[in-house]
Design a protein around this motif. Structure first.
Motif, PDB file in Angstrom:
ATOM      1  N   ALA A   1       0.822  -1.206   0.000  1.00 39.31           N
ATOM      2  CA  ALA A   1       0.000   0.000   0.000  1.00 39.31           C
ATOM      3  C   ALA A   1       0.861   1.262   0.000  1.00 39.31           C
ATOM      4  N   ALA A   2       1.948   1.244   0.782  1.00 37.09           N
ATOM      5  CA  ALA A   2       2.823   2.416   0.850  1.00 37.09           C
ATOM      6  C   ALA A   2       3.520   2.666  -0.485  1.00 37.09           C
ATOM      7  N   LEU A   3       3.942   1.605  -1.140  1.00 34.65           N
ATOM      8  CA  LEU A   3       4.592   1.764  -2.439  1.00 34.65           C
ATOM      9  C   LEU A   3       3.612   2.289  -3.486  1.00 34.65           C
ATOM     10  N   GLY A   4       2.315   1.995  -3.257  1.00 37.29           N
ATOM     11  CA  GLY A   4       1.291   2.509  -4.171  1.00 37.29           C
ATOM     12  C   GLY A   4       0.819   3.900  -3.822  1.00 37.29           C
ATOM     13  N   GLY A   5       1.381   4.491  -2.780  1.00 39.15           N
ATOM     14  CA  GLY A   5       1.024   5.852  -2.417  1.00 39.15           C
ATOM     15  C   GLY A   5      -0.010   5.956  -1.322  1.00 39.15           C
ATOM     16  N   GLY A   6      -0.409   4.827  -0.718  1.00 40.30           N
ATOM     17  CA  GLY A   6      -1.417   4.857   0.339  1.00 40.30           C
ATOM     18  C   GLY A   6      -0.876   4.290   1.621  1.00 40.30           C
ATOM     19  N   GLY A   7      -1.760   3.710   2.455  1.00 40.17           N
ATOM     20  CA  GLY A   7      -1.343   3.065   3.681  1.00 40.17           C
ATOM     21  C   GLY A   7      -1.318   3.999   4.874  1.00 40.17           C
ATOM     22  N   ASP A   8      -1.107   3.393   6.051  1.00 42.29           N
ATOM     23  CA  ASP A   8      -1.034   4.140   7.292  1.00 42.29           C
ATOM     24  C   ASP A   8       0.141   5.107   7.282  1.00 42.29           C
ATOM     25  N   GLY A   9      -0.005   6.243   7.954  1.00 44.15           N
ATOM     26  CA  GLY A   9       1.022   7.270   7.910  1.00 44.15           C
ATOM     27  C   GLY A   9       2.367   6.806   8.406  1.00 44.15           C
ATOM     28  N   LEU A  10       2.416   6.112   9.561  1.00 41.54           N
ATOM     29  CA  LEU A  10       3.691   5.663  10.116  1.00 41.54           C
ATOM     30  C   LEU A  10       4.314   4.563   9.262  1.00 41.54           C
ATOM     31  N   ASP A  11       3.484   3.613   8.803  1.00 40.95           N
ATOM     32  CA  ASP A  11       3.997   2.557   7.938  1.00 40.95           C
ATOM     33  C   ASP A  11       4.527   3.132   6.631  1.00 40.95           C
ATOM     34  N   ALA A  12       3.783   4.043   6.053  1.00 42.62           N
ATOM     35  CA  ALA A  12       4.207   4.649   4.786  1.00 42.62           C
ATOM     36  C   ALA A  12       5.508   5.420   4.966  1.00 42.62           C
ATOM     37  N   ALA A  13       5.640   6.123   6.092  1.00 46.37           N
ATOM     38  CA  ALA A  13       6.871   6.877   6.344  1.00 46.37           C
ATOM     39  C   ALA A  13       8.060   5.939   6.495  1.00 46.37           C
ATOM     40  N   ALA A  14       7.847   4.805   7.194  1.00 45.13           N
ATOM     41  CA  ALA A  14       8.926   3.837   7.362  1.00 45.13           C
ATOM     42  C   ALA A  14       9.368   3.262   6.020  1.00 45.13           C
ATOM     43  N   VAL A  15       8.392   2.917   5.179  1.00 44.62           N
ATOM     44  CA  VAL A  15       8.715   2.345   3.867  1.00 44.62           C
ATOM     45  C   VAL A  15       9.445   3.362   3.002  1.00 44.62           C
ATOM     46  N   GLN A  16       8.967   4.604   2.987  1.00 50.98           N
ATOM     47  CA  GLN A  16       9.596   5.629   2.156  1.00 50.98           C
ATOM     48  C   GLN A  16      11.018   5.927   2.605  1.00 50.98           C
ATOM     49  N   THR A  17      11.304   5.716   3.881  1.00 47.78           N
ATOM     50  CA  THR A  17      12.667   5.908   4.380  1.00 47.78           C
ATOM     51  C   THR A  17      13.564   4.718   4.036  1.00 47.78           C
ATOM     52  N   ARG A  18      12.999   3.515   4.108  1.00 50.38           N
ATOM     53  CA  ARG A  18      13.808   2.314   3.934  1.00 50.38           C
ATOM     54  C   ARG A  18      14.078   1.966   2.479  1.00 50.38           C
ATOM     55  N   VAL A  19      13.237   2.396   1.561  1.00 46.75           N
ATOM     56  CA  VAL A  19      13.443   2.045   0.154  1.00 46.75           C
ATOM     57  C   VAL A  19      14.759   2.622  -0.373  1.00 46.75           C
ATOM     58  N   PRO A  20      15.027   3.940  -0.242  1.00 36.97           N
ATOM     59  CA  PRO A  20      16.337   4.430  -0.710  1.00 36.97           C
ATOM     60  C   PRO A  20      17.507   3.827   0.063  1.00 36.97           C
ATOM     61  N   ARG A  21      17.291   3.530   1.344  1.00 29.15           N
ATOM     62  CA  ARG A  21      18.350   2.891   2.133  1.00 29.15           C
ATOM     63  C   ARG A  21      18.664   1.509   1.578  1.00 29.15           C
ATOM     64  N   THR A  22      17.630   0.756   1.238  1.00 31.68           N
ATOM     65  CA  THR A  22      17.828  -0.576   0.673  1.00 31.68           C
ATOM     66  C   THR A  22      18.526  -0.494  -0.683  1.00 31.68           C
ATOM     67  N   VAL A  23      18.100   0.434  -1.521  1.00 26.45           N
ATOM     68  CA  VAL A  23      18.717   0.583  -2.840  1.00 26.45           C
ATOM     69  C   VAL A  23      20.188   0.957  -2.703  1.00 26.45           C
ATOM     70  N   LEU A  24      20.493   1.864  -1.764  1.00 26.58           N
ATOM     71  CA  LEU A  24      21.899   2.245  -1.561  1.00 26.58           C
ATOM     72  C   LEU A  24      22.723   1.050  -1.102  1.00 26.58           C
ATOM     73  N   ALA A  25      22.177   0.236  -0.192  1.00 27.12           N
ATOM     74  CA  ALA A  25      22.896  -0.954   0.256  1.00 27.12           C
ATOM     75  C   ALA A  25      23.152  -1.906  -0.902  1.00 27.12           C
ATOM     76  N   LEU A  26      22.155  -2.094  -1.767  1.00 30.51           N
ATOM     77  CA  LEU A  26      22.326  -2.982  -2.920  1.00 30.51           C
ATOM     78  C   LEU A  26      23.397  -2.455  -3.867  1.00 30.51           C
ATOM     79  N   VAL A  27      23.339  -1.171  -4.156  1.00 28.86           N
ATOM     80  CA  VAL A  27      24.278  -0.578  -5.117  1.00 28.86           C
ATOM     81  C   VAL A  27      25.704  -0.618  -4.573  1.00 28.86           C
TER      82      VAL A  27
END
Length: 349
Positions: free
Chosen positions: A57-83
């Motif tokens: 839901a967060a990746l689709g632009g919805g979801g609970d505020g705290l969950d969405a904030a956590a996902v939006q923070t962790r996605v670039p962190r995960t991508v940086l770790a992969l790269v």
């Protein structure tokens, strides 16, 4: 001196590099599956765990505020770790191929520390701020460090042997670390920033940092992958490689440049992270053999998985705080590498 016919050398090289393609593809599929699971865990696990439906839901632009904030923070962190993990894995594999040194690694050879010294000096003197500036300065520092270590390791009889390169790298790392301390110690205004960055981590990752270092990583990766066949020839020794038609000096310089660019850009983005470039190529050789045409892509996937998994582990063991990924890779990487060396009795490449 006995001359080895070129045909015989080619046959020997082909036999050494041969590994069933089906086995390689199966391991590659397994590595990608493991990487996918680690990516999911990296997005889901933290001081606040996020269930899969909330992630979707967060990746689709919805979801609970705290969950969405956590996902939006962790996605670039995960991508940086992969790269960064992929860059360090490939960089280590190329360095080991160029030097024919099983102990070659951006950390052990002092390349990371050279990049770190250049960045710290730039912060202290001209006030570097952007990731692009970090990347240019880090690549220059890494290149200078590589030349210094190789020159020192080439002195005396026998040229640049693995042991001499490792010792030269250790000495260079110690000297550069002292220089960094000397620069930072009297500068309270940059002390906290430099100390935090020097540990090595992917926390606080931002998309703008990724986009700024991406060109350097792409060029370094292309140079490294393009050197795969040449690295296979260099593994036979310079004389045989030249007999097979390889331009040895150009091949070594091109491959080394690719490795330095990858290492410098990764250090600029996440700080100096040790052991990834050392452990990953050895793990991959156990799976797919020594053919660099397979080894380099495998090193990218396994390096990405290792660094992302280390980042997840750092969040779990110190909840609600975190351990920086550089600490985790140092703790995990050293015993793994020792176990590989003891089991396989790795002596040379």
């Amino acid at each position: 001196m006995t001359t080895v016919p070129v045909g015989t050398a080619s046959d020997a090289a082909a036999e050494r590099l041969r590994r069933p393609t089906r086995v390689r593809l199966l391991w590659f599929a397994a590595s990608l599956a493991a990487l996918a699971l680690i990516v999911a865990a990296s997005v889901a696990i933290g001081s606040r765990d996020v269930p899969l439906p909330a992630i979707v839901a967060a990746l689709g632009g919805g979801g609970d505020g705290l969950d969405a904030a956590a996902v939006q923070t962790r996605v670039p962190r995960t991508v940086l770790a992969l790269v960064v993990g992929a860059a360090l894995g490939v960089s280590g594999a190329v360095m080991q191929g160029v030097t024919r040194n099983p102990l070659a690694d951006p950390g052990i050879l002092g390349i990371n520390q050279g990049a770190s010294l250049a960045i710290v000096a730039g912060i202290a003197t001209v006030g570097l701020t952007s990731a692009t500036q970090y990347a240019w300065v880090a690549i220059a520092g890494a290149a200078v460090s590589a030349v210094v270590v190789y020159t020192i390791g080439s002195l005396g009889r026998g040229g640049a042997t693995p042991l001499k390169l490792a010792l030269a790298g250790a000495a260079t790392t110690a000297v550069f670390s002292s220089f960094i301390t000397a620069i930072v110690l009297p500068r309270n205004d940059i002390n906290s920033v430099v100390r935090s960055w020097e540990i090595g981590g992917v926390g606080g990752a931002r998309w703008d940092v990724l986009t700024q270092v991406a060109p350097f990583l792409v060029v370094g990766l292309l140079l490294s992958l393009g050197s795969a066949r040449a690295l296979n020839s260099l593994a036979l020794g310079d004389d045989l490689a030249a007999g097979l038609g390889e331009r040895v000096a150009l091949a070594r310089i091109t491959a080394a440049l690719g490795a330095v660019m990858l290492c410098g850009a990764a250090t600029a983005a996440a700080g100096p992270i040790a052991f990834v470039g050392l452990v990953v190529p050895h793990l991959c050789r156990l799976l797919v053999g020594v053919d660099h045409r397979w080894l380099l892509p495998y090193s990218a996937v396994v390096g990405a998985a290792l660094l992302a998994a280390s980042d997840v582990l750092g969040r779990i063991v110190a909840r609600p705080a975190e351990l920086d990924v550089g600490i985790v890779t140092a703790v995990v990487g050293a015993p793994v590498f020792i176990a590989i060396v003891r089991r396989r009795k790795v002596r040379e490449l």
